[in-house]
Design a protein around this motif. Structure first.
Motif, short mmCIF file in Angstrom:
data_model
loop_
_atom_site.label_atom_id
_atom_site.label_comp_id
_atom_site.label_asym_id
_atom_site.label_seq_id
_atom_site.Cartn_x
_atom_site.Cartn_y
_atom_site.Cartn_z
N UNK A 139 85.83 4.54 -26.95
CA UNK A 139 86.45 5.86 -27.02
C UNK A 139 86.84 6.27 -28.42
N UNK A 140 86.01 5.94 -29.41
CA UNK A 140 86.24 6.40 -30.77
C UNK A 140 85.56 7.73 -31.01
N UNK A 141 85.40 8.07 -32.26
CA UNK A 141 84.86 9.38 -32.63
C UNK A 141 83.45 9.59 -32.09
N UNK A 142 82.56 8.61 -32.30
CA UNK A 142 81.19 8.76 -31.85
C UNK A 142 81.06 8.81 -30.34
N UNK A 143 81.78 7.93 -29.65
CA UNK A 143 81.70 7.91 -28.19
C UNK A 143 82.21 9.18 -27.56
N UNK A 144 83.32 9.69 -28.06
CA UNK A 144 83.87 10.93 -27.52
C UNK A 144 82.96 12.11 -27.83
N UNK A 145 82.39 12.15 -29.02
CA UNK A 145 81.47 13.23 -29.36
C UNK A 145 80.24 13.22 -28.45
N UNK A 169 80.14 12.05 -25.42
CA UNK A 169 80.60 12.48 -24.10
C UNK A 169 80.71 14.00 -24.04
N UNK A 170 81.24 14.62 -25.10
CA UNK A 170 81.35 16.08 -25.13
C UNK A 170 79.98 16.73 -25.09
N UNK A 171 79.07 16.22 -25.90
CA UNK A 171 77.72 16.81 -25.95
C UNK A 171 77.03 16.74 -24.59
N UNK A 172 77.17 15.63 -23.90
CA UNK A 172 76.54 15.48 -22.58
C UNK A 172 77.28 16.28 -21.51
N UNK A 173 78.60 16.25 -21.55
CA UNK A 173 79.39 17.01 -20.57
C UNK A 173 79.03 18.49 -20.62
N UNK A 174 78.84 19.02 -21.80
CA UNK A 174 78.53 20.44 -21.93
C UNK A 174 77.10 20.75 -21.53
N UNK A 175 76.32 19.72 -21.29
CA UNK A 175 74.96 19.90 -20.77
C UNK A 175 74.88 19.59 -19.28
N UNK A 176 76.02 19.39 -18.65
CA UNK A 176 76.05 19.20 -17.21
C UNK A 176 76.06 17.76 -16.73
N UNK A 177 76.14 16.81 -17.64
CA UNK A 177 76.20 15.41 -17.24
C UNK A 177 77.61 15.08 -16.73
N UNK A 228 80.75 10.58 -39.94
CA UNK A 228 79.80 11.70 -40.04
C UNK A 228 78.47 11.34 -39.38
N UNK A 229 77.99 10.12 -39.62
CA UNK A 229 76.73 9.71 -39.01
C UNK A 229 76.88 9.52 -37.50
N UNK A 230 78.05 9.07 -37.05
CA UNK A 230 78.28 8.94 -35.61
C UNK A 230 78.23 10.31 -34.93
N UNK A 231 78.80 11.33 -35.57
CA UNK A 231 78.73 12.68 -35.01
C UNK A 231 77.30 13.19 -34.98
N UNK A 232 76.54 12.91 -36.02
CA UNK A 232 75.11 13.25 -35.99
C UNK A 232 74.41 12.55 -34.83
N UNK A 233 74.69 11.26 -34.67
CA UNK A 233 74.09 10.50 -33.56
C UNK A 233 74.33 11.20 -32.23
N UNK A 234 75.58 11.60 -32.02
CA UNK A 234 75.98 12.15 -30.72
C UNK A 234 75.19 13.40 -30.36
N UNK A 235 75.10 14.36 -31.30
CA UNK A 235 74.40 15.60 -30.97
C UNK A 235 72.89 15.39 -30.91
N UNK A 236 72.37 14.45 -31.69
CA UNK A 236 70.94 14.16 -31.64
C UNK A 236 70.57 13.51 -30.32
#
Length: 387
Positions: free
Chosen positions: A11-17, A19-27, A297-305
């Motif tokens: 539940x750090x920055x990358x994991x939460x990001x 989760x947000x990206x997938x949640x907003x896509x209906x996951x 920064x790279x973890x946030x990139x990972x999440x949206x990619x």
């Protein structure tokens, strides 16, 4: 298509990001965090333009920017306090579309958790086992068992997920230096400019946070596991108390019990970030030294990619293969660059340090900024290129 489920370990920055990206896509998402609550024991964090671009995809860039302070100017100074190089944040913003924003890690984590349904956040859930079979990916944890279409290992440097599915992978390696991080109390007259001061085998850096506070960090080349003979605050005073202004005043404004110290590690390159229905993200995939300020920064990139790769296909395995092809070369290149910068910045042999300082002083500021384009110029997949 039925609703797909993702279990995010960490539940750090990358994991939460992610989760947000997938949640907003209906996951349907759940985030498993072994700590008793979702919080960040840390100090400041630098979000460069590429990270803010990722946060734009998540719809959080404006909210996060409002929590931080944009650094006006900064750069590198030598042990005597003379400027070796300077960066104009206005030029950085013009070139890359966003400023460098500094905020407290806890504030960023709070913004991310508030963007998720409360019932998707499961603290106190330490993962004990993971398997991926014909029925899906299964994660065993303190709260029971979770079956998902996708598992994301975002559980940091010593990732349980990585050890479970990449058992032969080399473990973290010590960078050769330790680091201290701290936040001052509010200052009546905080420094107008941030800087990193390069010494010989030591560094001290500082940058502004909101409310008149300053985020400070320091490094020293020491064997792994070296223990200070006194408190960490006293150790900092011993090492850096006579350094150029404003270092003594900054140390005086740091609460004695508010200094964090960690040896620094990175991760040897992995051959893949994906295996079956399981993907690694952030430090679990590519832990790097903090010299470029690019870990989060790279973890946030990972999440949206990762979320982008999962769009439009029911084949999770194929999507994760695409994610690996997009993210592994880039993140491993950034990690190598960060390691090289750390090696140069930590030079302790006087002639080598002198040559380093001369080279930095002779390099034009525009050339330095241009050299950062491969890192800061990242554009989210699927987004229009405007530069």
């Amino acid at each position: 298509m039925p609703q797909r489920a993702a279990t995010i370990v960490g539940g750090g920055i990358g994991g939460l990001a992610a989760a947000i990206a997938l949640h907003r896509r209906g996951w349907r998402v759940e985030v498993l965090e072994r700590a008793p609550e979702f919080t960040e024991i840390g100090a400041g964090i630098s979000l460069w333009p590429n990270a803010l671009r990722a946060l734009e995809v998540l719809g959080l860039a404006d909210a996060v920017r409002a929590l931080g302070a944009a650094e006006a100017t900064g750069g590198v100074r030598d042990r005597q306090g003379r400027w070796l190089s300077r960066t104009d944040n206005a030029e950085l913003t013009r070139r890359f579309g966003h400023p460098l924003v500094v905020l407290h890690r806890a504030d960023l984590l709070r913004a991310l958790t508030e963007a998720l349904p409360a019932d998707s956040l499961r603290s106190g859930s330490e993962v004990s086992a993971l398997r991926d079979d014909d029925r899906g990916a299964i994660v065993e944890h303190g709260g029971g068992e979770s079956r998902a279409d996708l598992v994301i290992g975002a559980d940091g440097l010593r990732s349980v997920v990585r050890r479970a599915l990449w058992p032969a992978a080399a473990g973290p390696r010590y960078a050769g230096y330790t680091a201290w991080r701290m936040v001052t109390e509010p200052l009546a007259a905080p420094p107008a400019e941030g800087a990193a001061i390069w010494g010989r085998g030591e560094r001290f850096g500082y940058t502004a946070l909101p409310g008149g506070r300053m985020y400070c960090f320091a490094t020293a080349s020491l064997p792994a596991g070296t223990v200070s003979g006194t408190s960490e605050h006293a150790e900092l005073l011993r090492r850096f108390g006579s350094w150029p202004d404003p270092v003594p005043a900054l140390l005086a404004a740091v609460p004695v019990d508010a200094v964090l110290r960690h040896d620094l590690y990175d991760l040897p390159p992995l051959p893949t970030f994906a295996r079956g229905r399981v993907a690694l993200l952030g430090d679990a995939a590519h832990a790097m030294t903090p010299n470029l300020g690019q870990g989060a920064c790279q973890a946030l990139e990972d999440a949206v990619t990762l979320a982008h790769c999962l769009d439009g296909t029911p084949d999770v395995t194929a999507a994760l293969h695409s994610y690996d092809l997009l993210r592994r070369p880039r993140t491993q290149a950034v990690a190598r660059r960060s390691a090289r910068l750390g090696t140069v910045a930590q030079l302790s042999w006087p002639p080598a340090a002198l040559l380093r300082d001369m080279a930095a002083r002779l390099t034009p500021a525009r050339a330095t900024l241009r050299s950062m384009t491969p890192v800061l110029g990242w554009t989210p997949p699927g987004a229009a290129v405007t530069r």
